[in-house]
Design a protein around this motif. Sequence first.
Motif, PDB file in Angstrom:
ATOM      1  N   GLY A  41       0.805  -1.209   0.000  1.00 31.86           N
ATOM      2  CA  GLY A  41       0.000   0.000   0.000  1.00 31.86           C
ATOM      3  C   GLY A  41       0.839   1.260   0.000  1.00 31.86           C
ATOM      4  N   GLN A  42       1.993   1.206   0.634  1.00 30.58           N
ATOM      5  CA  GLN A  42       2.860   2.377   0.719  1.00 30.58           C
ATOM      6  C   GLN A  42       3.626   2.628  -0.579  1.00 30.58           C
ATOM      7  N   TYR A  43       4.091   1.570  -1.234  1.00 31.18           N
ATOM      8  CA  TYR A  43       4.964   1.732  -2.399  1.00 31.18           C
ATOM      9  C   TYR A  43       4.306   1.397  -3.732  1.00 31.18           C
ATOM     10  N   LEU A  77      11.746  -2.213  -8.681  1.00 24.43           N
ATOM     11  CA  LEU A  77      10.978  -1.387  -9.599  1.00 24.43           C
ATOM     12  C   LEU A  77       9.515  -1.538  -9.205  1.00 24.43           C
ATOM     13  N   VAL A  78       8.858  -0.409  -8.900  1.00 26.11           N
ATOM     14  CA  VAL A  78       7.463  -0.448  -8.477  1.00 26.11           C
ATOM     15  C   VAL A  78       6.604   0.421  -9.392  1.00 26.11           C
ATOM     16  N   PHE A  79       5.331   0.063  -9.497  1.00 24.06           N
ATOM     17  CA  PHE A  79       4.339   0.827 -10.248  1.00 24.06           C
ATOM     18  C   PHE A  79       3.395   1.448  -9.226  1.00 24.06           C
ATOM     19  N   ARG A  80       3.422   2.782  -9.152  1.00 23.46           N
ATOM     20  CA  ARG A  80       2.576   3.487  -8.203  1.00 23.46           C
ATOM     21  C   ARG A  80       1.847   4.610  -8.939  1.00 23.46           C
ATOM     22  N   PRO A  81       0.602   4.378  -9.310  1.00 26.32           N
ATOM     23  CA  PRO A  81      -0.157   5.399 -10.040  1.00 26.32           C
ATOM     24  C   PRO A  81      -0.631   6.515  -9.113  1.00 26.32           C
ATOM     25  N   PHE A  82      -0.892   7.685  -9.686  1.00 27.43           N
ATOM     26  CA  PHE A  82      -1.338   8.857  -8.937  1.00 27.43           C
ATOM     27  C   PHE A  82      -2.634   9.399  -9.513  1.00 27.43           C
ATOM     28  N   ARG A 153      -7.615   4.215  -3.914  1.00 21.81           N
ATOM     29  CA  ARG A 153      -7.705   3.700  -2.548  1.00 21.81           C
ATOM     30  C   ARG A 153      -6.539   2.752  -2.357  1.00 21.81           C
ATOM     31  N   ARG A 154      -5.784   2.993  -1.299  1.00 22.16           N
ATOM     32  CA  ARG A 154      -4.634   2.142  -0.993  1.00 22.16           C
ATOM     33  C   ARG A 154      -4.853   1.485   0.358  1.00 22.16           C
ATOM     34  N   ASP A 155      -4.599   0.189   0.411  1.00 21.85           N
ATOM     35  CA  ASP A 155      -4.516  -0.465   1.709  1.00 21.85           C
ATOM     36  C   ASP A 155      -3.280  -1.353   1.680  1.00 21.85           C
ATOM     37  N   ALA A 156      -3.094  -2.149   2.686  1.00 24.51           N
ATOM     38  CA  ALA A 156      -1.831  -2.888   2.833  1.00 24.51           C
ATOM     39  C   ALA A 156      -1.548  -3.834   1.670  1.00 24.51           C
ATOM     40  N   THR A 157      -2.583  -4.416   1.080  1.00 21.66           N
ATOM     41  CA  THR A 157      -2.333  -5.436   0.065  1.00 21.66           C
ATOM     42  C   THR A 157      -2.997  -5.164  -1.277  1.00 21.66           C
ATOM     43  N   GLU A 158      -3.651  -4.019  -1.451  1.00 20.03           N
ATOM     44  CA  GLU A 158      -4.379  -3.796  -2.691  1.00 20.03           C
ATOM     45  C   GLU A 158      -4.456  -2.314  -3.032  1.00 20.03           C
ATOM     46  N   LEU A 159      -4.435  -2.032  -4.333  1.00 23.97           N
ATOM     47  CA  LEU A 159      -4.698  -0.699  -4.847  1.00 23.97           C
ATOM     48  C   LEU A 159      -5.945  -0.786  -5.705  1.00 23.97           C
TER      49      LEU A 159
END
Length: 174
Positions: A41-43, A77-82, A153-159
């Motif tokens: 969820g953080q990254y 390498l992470v994918f983090r959409p905004f 919406r971000r939580d510990a295991t899902e976006l």
Amino acid sequence: MGFFLVDLKRTVTVAPRHLHAKIHDHAIHRLVTLVEGTTSGQYGYIISVVEVRRPLPPAVIQPGTGAALFALRYRALVFRPFVGEVLDGVVSTVTRHGVFVAVGPLRVFVSAKNVPGDMEYDESEQCYVSAVQGSEDRLEVNTPVRLRLVGMRRDATELAAVGTMHTDYLGSLG
């Protein structure tokens, strides 16, 4: 796009049967197996382990089990959409309430009121079709689309995300 290199830590447990000359290789393989393809969820989505910091720290033997614990530091390498980001994806599901679009590992819901304004849901074909005469535009499964993220919406295991195709230059790419 929301791709980043981030430095992370993870403790990896190596079973006693793998305590041999190639224990470090096994610890790295175990790390890759545990983290690639998961969500933080953080990254964001961890796509790939790019580098494991060397030298590896010494293992701590777990009392009672004999397993070796390695506190590994690695770069991924992470994918983090905004929110506000424009992304390309493929329609995966169509309902009268809207469409679900797969953007890599992210699933984005676009409600019926956020599909392009000239499109209407066709119950018989279970897709959105353009109401403009002579237009062949359709939103159906496997249609490539461009959308803008309007909510996350971000939580510990899902976006999870909500998007729109209701502005210029967004919608069907096919």
